[in-house]
Design an enzyme around this catalytic site. Sequence first.
Site, mmCIF file in Angstrom:
data_model
loop_
_atom_site.group_PDB
_atom_site.id
_atom_site.type_symbol
_atom_site.label_atom_id
_atom_site.label_comp_id
_atom_site.label_asym_id
_atom_site.label_seq_id
_atom_site.Cartn_x
_atom_site.Cartn_y
_atom_site.Cartn_z
ATOM 1 N N ASN A 9 42.295 28.131 25.999
ATOM 2 C CA ASN A 9 41.213 27.494 27.079
ATOM 3 C C ASN A 9 40.026 27.273 26.254
ATOM 4 O O ASN A 9 39.235 27.902 26.322
ATOM 5 C CB ASN A 9 41.254 28.443 28.101
ATOM 6 C CG ASN A 9 40.402 28.431 29.002
ATOM 7 O OD1 ASN A 9 39.923 26.959 29.063
ATOM 8 N ND2 ASN A 9 39.825 29.166 30.038
ATOM 9 N N TRP A 10 39.842 25.908 26.085
ATOM 10 C CA TRP A 10 38.475 25.422 25.578
ATOM 11 C C TRP A 10 37.403 25.393 26.727
ATOM 12 O O TRP A 10 36.342 25.333 26.359
ATOM 13 C CB TRP A 10 38.715 23.957 25.067
ATOM 14 C CG TRP A 10 39.816 23.771 24.163
ATOM 15 C CD1 TRP A 10 40.492 24.646 23.595
ATOM 16 C CD2 TRP A 10 39.961 22.581 23.167
ATOM 17 N NE1 TRP A 10 41.152 24.135 22.416
ATOM 18 C CE2 TRP A 10 40.724 22.811 22.249
ATOM 19 C CE3 TRP A 10 39.445 21.161 23.282
ATOM 20 C CZ2 TRP A 10 41.286 21.769 21.418
ATOM 21 C CZ3 TRP A 10 39.697 20.298 22.539
ATOM 22 C CH2 TRP A 10 40.701 20.503 21.385
ATOM 23 N N LYS A 11 37.522 25.737 27.854
ATOM 24 C CA LYS A 11 36.674 25.839 28.981
ATOM 25 C C LYS A 11 35.720 24.354 28.789
ATOM 26 O O LYS A 11 36.422 23.456 28.544
ATOM 27 C CB LYS A 11 35.604 27.091 28.865
ATOM 28 C CG LYS A 11 36.619 28.230 28.441
ATOM 29 C CD LYS A 11 35.815 29.347 28.887
ATOM 30 C CE LYS A 11 36.570 30.821 28.343
ATOM 31 N NZ LYS A 11 36.143 32.018 29.064
ATOM 32 N N HIS A 96 41.848 30.948 37.145
ATOM 33 C CA HIS A 96 41.092 31.633 36.289
ATOM 34 C C HIS A 96 39.952 32.368 36.641
ATOM 35 O O HIS A 96 39.403 31.770 37.609
ATOM 36 C CB HIS A 96 40.574 30.837 35.033
ATOM 37 C CG HIS A 96 39.997 30.896 33.816
ATOM 38 N ND1 HIS A 96 38.617 31.524 34.012
ATOM 39 C CD2 HIS A 96 40.470 31.327 32.914
ATOM 40 C CE1 HIS A 96 38.208 32.135 32.804
ATOM 41 N NE2 HIS A 96 39.374 31.741 31.974
ATOM 42 N N GLU A 98 36.871 32.576 36.212
ATOM 43 C CA GLU A 98 35.567 31.456 36.307
ATOM 44 C C GLU A 98 35.867 30.724 37.492
ATOM 45 O O GLU A 98 34.801 30.313 38.257
ATOM 46 C CB GLU A 98 35.529 30.664 34.993
ATOM 47 C CG GLU A 98 34.732 31.694 33.879
ATOM 48 C CD GLU A 98 35.016 31.384 32.390
ATOM 49 O OE1 GLU A 98 35.552 30.156 32.449
ATOM 50 O OE2 GLU A 98 35.123 32.285 31.650
ATOM 51 N N GLU A 168 43.815 38.906 32.680
ATOM 52 C CA GLU A 168 42.629 38.815 32.204
ATOM 53 C C GLU A 168 41.585 39.794 32.878
ATOM 54 O O GLU A 168 41.153 39.156 33.903
ATOM 55 C CB GLU A 168 42.331 37.533 32.390
ATOM 56 C CG GLU A 168 43.190 36.394 31.448
ATOM 57 C CD GLU A 168 42.250 35.243 31.105
ATOM 58 O OE1 GLU A 168 42.121 34.633 29.757
ATOM 59 O OE2 GLU A 168 42.102 34.294 32.028
ATOM 60 N N GLY A 174 35.070 36.507 27.541
ATOM 61 C CA GLY A 174 34.062 36.057 27.082
ATOM 62 C C GLY A 174 32.779 37.034 26.713
ATOM 63 O O GLY A 174 31.484 36.763 26.541
ATOM 64 N N SER A 217 38.774 38.161 25.367
ATOM 65 C CA SER A 217 37.978 38.568 24.103
ATOM 66 C C SER A 217 39.328 38.829 22.979
ATOM 67 O O SER A 217 38.874 39.571 22.142
ATOM 68 C CB SER A 217 36.985 39.668 24.011
ATOM 69 O OG SER A 217 36.106 39.281 24.995
ATOM 70 N N GLY A 238 40.240 32.304 24.912
ATOM 71 C CA GLY A 238 39.032 31.261 25.210
ATOM 72 C C GLY A 238 38.135 31.000 24.063
ATOM 73 O O GLY A 238 38.460 30.238 23.217
ATOM 74 N N GLY A 239 37.209 31.765 23.855
ATOM 75 C CA GLY A 239 36.059 31.531 22.434
ATOM 76 C C GLY A 239 36.959 31.340 21.272
ATOM 77 O O GLY A 239 36.628 30.227 20.648
HETATM 78 C C1 PEP Z 1 39.619 32.990 29.013
HETATM 79 O O1 PEP Z 1 38.775 32.260 29.114
HETATM 80 O O2 PEP Z 1 40.787 32.781 29.377
HETATM 81 C C2 PEP Z 1 39.393 33.778 27.992
HETATM 82 C C3 PEP Z 1 40.132 34.852 27.747
HETATM 83 O O3 PEP Z 1 38.098 33.736 27.266
HETATM 84 P P1 PEP Z 1 37.823 34.586 25.988
HETATM 85 O O4 PEP Z 1 38.921 34.596 25.034
HETATM 86 O O5 PEP Z 1 36.456 33.843 25.349
HETATM 87 O O6 PEP Z 1 37.556 36.164 26.500
#
Ligand code: PEP
Length: 268
Positions: A9-11, A96, A98, A168, A174, A217, A238-239
């Site tokens: 997930n590049w956000k 998600h 967010e 999640e 994040g 994470s 994500g990151g």
């Molecule tokens: C996400 O955005 O779904 C996520 C898991 O982010 P991160 O890996 O950065 O915690």
Amino acid sequence: MRKPVLIGNWKMNGSLQANQALMVRLLPRLRLYRKSVDLAVCPPLPYLFQVRDLLGYTGIALGAQNASAFVSGAYTGEVSATMLQEMGCRYVLVGHSERRTLYGESNQEVAARFRAVMNLGLTPVLCVGESLDERETEQTSSVVESQIQAVIDEVGFSALANGVVAYEPVWAIGTGRTATPEQVSVVHQNIRGFIAANAPEASQDISEGLRIIYGGSVKPSNALDLFSLADVDGGLIGGASLHAEDFGSIAGSLAKASGILEGECETH
Ligand code: PEP
């Protein structure tokens, strides 16, 4: 047997130049695992076309980060599942954290988005998870179960099998703070158990077939421990998905944890 799935997930990150550079480094790494792991990346909407072309016939799928519950009409700023399908998307994230926390998407709204994605034959990735406050007040199970129940109410039990569930924990997204393997294991088992306990007779096999992935994470240093858990069928990243070496390494951990390495697939 559930085939593992890894989704990046590049956000709201990237640019034409940065995406090109990332994909050039990422594709050779992901190619090593594409037979044993379902792989996908979810760029921001304006880059779907670019990333679809870069993915070409690699077998690595394109995904989107959300979709409207509606087919078309006066919904400024929204994008329909039909449009995403036309752009070549196979996966769509829904709910998600967010979207839930920053944009107020309710369980019912997320469920309606799940339905719209599913109706197009795309795979909705239903994101569920509790906040830190909810964990500390022992509401994790009830929060996660109500997020899943809303989708069951909308589409029915058997339709849940069309999707993937991504657990999640909000406090781990994040933040660099990963849930421990024990915490992840408990929630994943609870999700499977909840579905098994509530499914009607005809839908009993759904809980065993449903892919439940973890996000929050995940990085190269913790991926293998998390993916080795019996009820974890992959990851939503994500990151770390913005770094080719890290995402490639995480894909390698998932292939290793699932016990099917590419070389083995090809020679047997
Ligand atoms: C996400 O955005 O779904 C996520 C898991 O982010 P991160 O890996 O950065 O915690």
